[in-house]
Design a protein around this motif. Structure first.
Motif, mmCIF file in Angstrom:
data_model
loop_
_atom_site.group_PDB
_atom_site.id
_atom_site.type_symbol
_atom_site.label_atom_id
_atom_site.label_comp_id
_atom_site.label_asym_id
_atom_site.label_seq_id
_atom_site.Cartn_x
_atom_site.Cartn_y
_atom_site.Cartn_z
ATOM 1 N N THR A 163 0.838 -1.202 0.000
ATOM 2 C CA THR A 163 0.000 0.000 0.000
ATOM 3 C C THR A 163 0.870 1.248 0.000
ATOM 4 O O THR A 163 0.631 2.193 -0.756
ATOM 5 C CB THR A 163 -0.905 0.016 1.249
ATOM 6 N N ALA A 166 2.347 1.897 -3.299
ATOM 7 C CA ALA A 166 1.395 2.502 -4.221
ATOM 8 C C ALA A 166 1.287 4.010 -3.971
ATOM 9 O O ALA A 166 1.253 4.800 -4.919
ATOM 10 C CB ALA A 166 0.024 1.840 -4.063
ATOM 11 N N LEU A 169 4.347 5.636 -5.410
ATOM 12 C CA LEU A 169 4.322 5.712 -6.867
ATOM 13 C C LEU A 169 3.359 6.785 -7.340
ATOM 14 O O LEU A 169 3.644 7.518 -8.292
ATOM 15 C CB LEU A 169 3.891 4.363 -7.434
ATOM 16 N N PHE A 170 2.202 6.866 -6.680
ATOM 17 C CA PHE A 170 1.237 7.871 -7.121
ATOM 18 C C PHE A 170 1.800 9.272 -6.909
ATOM 19 O O PHE A 170 1.630 10.151 -7.758
ATOM 20 C CB PHE A 170 -0.088 7.696 -6.375
ATOM 21 N N ALA A 173 4.122 9.936 -9.658
ATOM 22 C CA ALA A 173 3.415 10.213 -10.903
ATOM 23 C C ALA A 173 2.910 11.650 -10.916
ATOM 24 O O ALA A 173 3.005 12.338 -11.937
ATOM 25 C CB ALA A 173 2.254 9.232 -11.069
ATOM 26 N N LEU A 174 2.387 12.120 -9.772
ATOM 27 C CA LEU A 174 1.881 13.494 -9.715
ATOM 28 C C LEU A 174 3.006 14.489 -9.965
ATOM 29 O O LEU A 174 2.856 15.457 -10.718
ATOM 30 C CB LEU A 174 1.232 13.760 -8.361
ATOM 31 N N TYR A 176 5.845 13.946 -11.487
ATOM 32 C CA TYR A 176 6.292 13.840 -12.873
ATOM 33 C C TYR A 176 5.303 14.549 -13.796
ATOM 34 O O TYR A 176 5.704 15.235 -14.747
ATOM 35 C CB TYR A 176 6.439 12.368 -13.240
ATOM 36 N N ALA A 177 4.011 14.398 -13.501
ATOM 37 C CA ALA A 177 3.001 15.048 -14.340
ATOM 38 C C ALA A 177 3.181 16.562 -14.319
ATOM 39 O O ALA A 177 2.951 17.238 -15.323
ATOM 40 C CB ALA A 177 1.595 14.687 -13.855
ATOM 41 N N ARG A 197 1.506 23.947 -10.807
ATOM 42 C CA ARG A 197 0.438 23.924 -9.812
ATOM 43 C C ARG A 197 0.964 23.403 -8.482
ATOM 44 O O ARG A 197 1.305 22.236 -8.348
ATOM 45 C CB ARG A 197 -0.721 23.065 -10.309
ATOM 46 N N MET B 1 -5.257 15.873 -19.739
ATOM 47 C CA MET B 1 -4.427 15.255 -18.710
ATOM 48 C C MET B 1 -5.162 15.174 -17.374
ATOM 49 O O MET B 1 -5.058 14.174 -16.662
ATOM 50 C CB MET B 1 -3.148 16.068 -18.533
ATOM 51 N N GLU B 2 -5.952 16.242 -17.092
ATOM 52 C CA GLU B 2 -6.663 16.262 -15.808
ATOM 53 C C GLU B 2 -7.561 15.043 -15.656
ATOM 54 O O GLU B 2 -7.622 14.434 -14.598
ATOM 55 C CB GLU B 2 -7.506 17.537 -15.681
ATOM 56 N N LEU B 5 -5.640 11.876 -14.832
ATOM 57 C CA LEU B 5 -5.195 11.833 -13.434
ATOM 58 C C LEU B 5 -6.379 11.625 -12.500
ATOM 59 O O LEU B 5 -6.279 10.908 -11.501
ATOM 60 C CB LEU B 5 -4.474 13.130 -13.067
ATOM 61 N N ALA B 8 -7.290 8.056 -12.602
ATOM 62 C CA ALA B 8 -6.290 7.294 -11.844
ATOM 63 C C ALA B 8 -6.502 7.481 -10.348
ATOM 64 O O ALA B 8 -6.447 6.515 -9.574
ATOM 65 C CB ALA B 8 -4.885 7.740 -12.242
ATOM 66 N N GLY B 9 -6.800 8.733 -9.956
ATOM 67 C CA GLY B 9 -7.021 8.998 -8.535
ATOM 68 C C GLY B 9 -8.226 8.249 -8.001
ATOM 69 O O GLY B 9 -8.194 7.684 -6.912
ATOM 70 N N PHE B 12 -7.362 4.645 -7.627
ATOM 71 C CA PHE B 12 -6.475 4.509 -6.473
ATOM 72 C C PHE B 12 -7.285 4.498 -5.186
ATOM 73 O O PHE B 12 -7.100 3.640 -4.316
ATOM 74 C CB PHE B 12 -5.487 5.678 -6.475
ATOM 75 N N LEU B 16 -7.727 1.556 -2.444
ATOM 76 C CA LEU B 16 -7.395 1.783 -1.026
ATOM 77 C C LEU B 16 -8.563 1.374 -0.136
ATOM 78 O O LEU B 16 -8.382 0.696 0.888
ATOM 79 C CB LEU B 16 -7.045 3.254 -0.811
ATOM 80 N N MET B 35 -4.698 -0.553 -6.952
ATOM 81 C CA MET B 35 -3.948 0.655 -6.587
ATOM 82 C C MET B 35 -2.707 0.805 -7.450
ATOM 83 O O MET B 35 -2.414 1.888 -7.966
ATOM 84 C CB MET B 35 -3.519 0.585 -5.120
ATOM 85 N N LEU B 36 -1.960 -0.295 -7.617
ATOM 86 C CA LEU B 36 -0.718 -0.202 -8.379
ATOM 87 C C LEU B 36 -0.996 0.129 -9.838
ATOM 88 O O LEU B 36 -0.280 0.921 -10.452
ATOM 89 C CB LEU B 36 0.061 -1.518 -8.265
ATOM 90 N N THR B 39 -1.660 3.751 -10.298
ATOM 91 C CA THR B 39 -0.439 4.561 -10.396
ATOM 92 C C THR B 39 0.180 4.423 -11.780
ATOM 93 O O THR B 39 0.712 5.382 -12.319
ATOM 94 C CB THR B 39 0.585 4.147 -9.330
ATOM 95 N N ALA B 42 -1.593 6.704 -14.007
ATOM 96 C CA ALA B 42 -1.167 8.084 -13.764
ATOM 97 C C ALA B 42 0.169 8.355 -14.449
ATOM 98 O O ALA B 42 0.366 9.425 -15.035
ATOM 99 C CB ALA B 42 -1.061 8.335 -12.263
ATOM 100 N N PHE B 43 1.079 7.388 -14.401
ATOM 101 C CA PHE B 43 2.382 7.581 -15.043
ATOM 102 C C PHE B 43 2.239 7.700 -16.553
ATOM 103 O O PHE B 43 2.877 8.555 -17.178
ATOM 104 C CB PHE B 43 3.325 6.421 -14.703
ATOM 105 N N ALA B 46 0.894 11.067 -17.341
ATOM 106 C CA ALA B 46 1.909 12.102 -17.176
ATOM 107 C C ALA B 46 2.906 12.052 -18.325
ATOM 108 O O ALA B 46 3.311 13.094 -18.852
ATOM 109 C CB ALA B 46 2.619 11.913 -15.842
#
Lengths: 480, 97
Positions: A163, A166, A169-170, A173-174, A176-177, A197, B1-2, B5, B8-9, B12, B16, B35-36, B39, B42-43, B46
């Motif tokens: 967990t 994860a 990683l998230f 990713a944020l 990197y974005a 932002r 992009m929003e 993400l 993905a959120g 996630f 969880l 979850m993985l 992510t 999301a990658f 991005a």
């Protein structure tokens, strides 16, 4: 990739090659002793490669890895710790029975993960190093096949570590974005941009810190630590306490050093709160424990809190204090869990009652354990005292009065439970020689040697810290 | 992009929640996978924003790491079943304190 790059990478390559070689060796010839010797030779060779690699430092090897004095120092520390853990595991595993060869293989792999972590300068290597370390640890924790506690600890660690991975990683990713780069070195300039932002970046950093905090077992993320410490075999517990946490902390320091002062300041209140919470949670909950491994688990939560104080002090003094404290913490914890490993038979000797009258039964072992406990508590003439002294000096130097005072108070609290274990060892021996815990503790020659050397080192650092401090100063100077 | 993400959120968060409320260990592992993979998404999103391959490379890393994790996880599930005769994660709570 040039020859110079390969030379600079040689410690990492050596230890990775050693794990592959060991895997092949096990496939053809199964023998625990041979596997142990292979693993020891592999780690020793990797350690011997450090001076060779040092001739090329500082050097950025691909965007992923960096080799500088800082990385070299922590690589050496990790290799020594793994070497000692392998020695301790030898005597411990013999008593368990079963298939033991793969233990050393997974131990080598975990060391590879730690080594990659302290060298990483990029999210990808950060993540890979952390995961190689974690996945190896799941196996190591649940290694003894008949232990129900081991399975339980392994599953708990797996769920929580996955967990937190994860989350990490998230967060990556944020970031990197937002920034378009995953290199630590280029993030600071990216963050200075106008059209970034902030809230996304902040969320990303916070999620990364959740992941890192789990690994370090600092206060809100510490719930796994006592169970895993108790359930894992004692040498593995030593490994989690030292190599796993040390590598992640080294990475944390490098990461924030790269991000620059502004990010550091914006995280200061949160990190300070975590440090304070870790110190109090660790020390207060340790008071109520009757299991030595759990006591050490809570104490290590508190110790990570102390380390965060040094980290928050910042600057070269702070980084020096972190490195010094980590060395002291490594040595002390290896000794403490080493003694637990030596005393354990088929059953872990981790109840407080197992230490009743230990001094009268095994005076040398008790003396060694006593030294470790005193060092954990921070009594003068031990490494732990010098470590705490440097942290307080760094804290006061940066005018972190509140943190320094809380740390001093917590050190006082911690004396109580360390001394409780110590007094237990000096009580009258229970009638008869029949020690609780089955077969008499056995100690391999090399394991005994390792414990003795570590204890001498502990006292030596405590009495004469000069050379170590010099090494650390020159190492910290190159950190960026 | 929003939107990427955001999706993905959401995934996630769902994963969880699954990890937190599910009791069956196999379902916990599945939620971890969600979850993985979130992510990973999301990658990739991005990476698409910056027109770089890095995001997809990271996705491959995540994929292989998730596979390794599940391999170890399922081995532990088998051991749990043998020790406790159940797949309920709550059964494995002998250590307290």
């Amino acid at each position: 990739m040039t020859t110079d790059d390969l030379i600079a990478l040689s410690p990492l390559i050596t230890i990775a090659a050693a794990s592959v070689a060991l895997m092949l060796a096990i496939a053809f010839y199964r023998d625990a002793r041979v596997a142990l010797v292979c693993a020891l030779i592999g780690i020793a060779l990797a350690f011997a490669m450090l001076p060779v690699a040092a001739s090329r430092a500082p050097r950025q090897i691909t965007p992923l890895l960096i080799l500088d004095q800082y990385a070299l120092f922590y690589l050496g520390l990790l290799f020594i710790a793994s070497f000692v853990v392998a020695l301790l595991a030898d005597g411990y595993l013999d008593k368990l029975g079963g298939e033991l060869e793969e233990f050393y293989l997974v131990l080598l792999l975990a060391t590879v993960g730690g080594a990659a972590l302290v060298m990483s300068a990029h999210f990808a290597s950060f993540f890979l190093g952390l995961e190689i370390l974690s996945v190896s640890l799941y196996v190591l924790i649940a290694y003894p096949r008949r232990s129900a506690r081991g399975v339980e600890a392994g599953i708990k660690y797996l769920i929580l570590a996955a967990t937190s991975a994860a989350f990490l990683l998230f967060g990556m990713a944020l970031i990197y974005a937002e920034l378009g780069t995953m290199e630590f070195g280029r993030m600071a300039s990216g963050m200075a941009g106008v059209d970034v932002r902030r809230e996304l970046l902040l969320a990303g950093q916070a999620m990364i810190f959740v992941g890192v905090g789990f690994k370090l077992a600092v206060a809100p993320f510490h719930v796994w630590a006592p169970d895993v410490y108790e359930g894992a075999p004692a040498p593995v517990t030593a490994f989690i306490a030292t190599v796993s946490k040390g590598a992640v902390f080294a990475l944390l320091v490098r990461y924030f050093a790269n991000l620059g002062d502004e990010v550091f300041q914006s995280f200061f209140p949160a990190l300070a709160a975590i440090a304070i919470a870790s110190m109090f949670v660790g020390n207060l909950l340790a008071l109520a424990q009757t299991n030595v491994k759990r006591i050490l688990a809570y104490s290590s939560i508190a110790h990570l809190g102390y380390l965060l104080v040094a980290f928050l002090a910042g600057g070269s003094l702070g980084a020096t204090a972190v490195a010094f404290y980590l060395v002291a913490y490594f040595v002390t914890n290896l000794i403490a869990f080493g003694v637990v490993a030596v005393l354990s038979g088929r059953r872990e000797a981790d109840e407080l009652e197992d230490y009743h009258g230990l001094f009268w039964r095994r005076p040398w072992l008790a003396t060694i354990f006593l030294t470790a406990l005193l060092s954990l508590g921070g009594i003068p003439l031990t490494a732990g005292f010098m470590g705490k002294f440097y942290i307080l000096m760094a804290g006061v130097g940066s005018a972190l009065w509140l943190l320094a005072i809380i740390m001093a108070v917590n050190t006082m609290i911690s004396f109580y439970y360390y001394l409780r274990v110590a007094f237990m060892m000096f009580r009258d021996a229970p009638e008869g020689e029949a020690a609780p815990g089955g077969p008499p503790p056995s100690l391999s020659f090399m394991g005994a040697g390792a414990l003795a050397v570590l204890t001498l080192l502990l006292v030596w650092i405590g009495v004469y810290p000069g050379p170590l401090v010099q090494t650390i100063r020159s190492m910290v100077a190159g950190l960026r | 992009m929003e939107y990427g993400l955001l999706l993905a959120g959401t995934l996630f968060a769902l994963g969880l929640i699954g990890v937190l409320v599910r009791r069956d260990i196999v379902f916990i592992l599945m939620s971890l996978e969600i979850m993985l993979n979130a992510t990973g998404l999301a990658f990739v999103t991005a990476g698409a924003r910056w027109a770089q391959a890095d995001g997809q490379v990271m996705y491959f890393f995540i994929l292989s790491m998730a596979a390794a994790e599940v391999a170890v996880g399922l081995a532990l599930v088998l051991r749990l079943r043998r020790q406790f005769k159940t797949l309920d994660a709550d059964a494995a709570s002998r250590m307290h304190g």
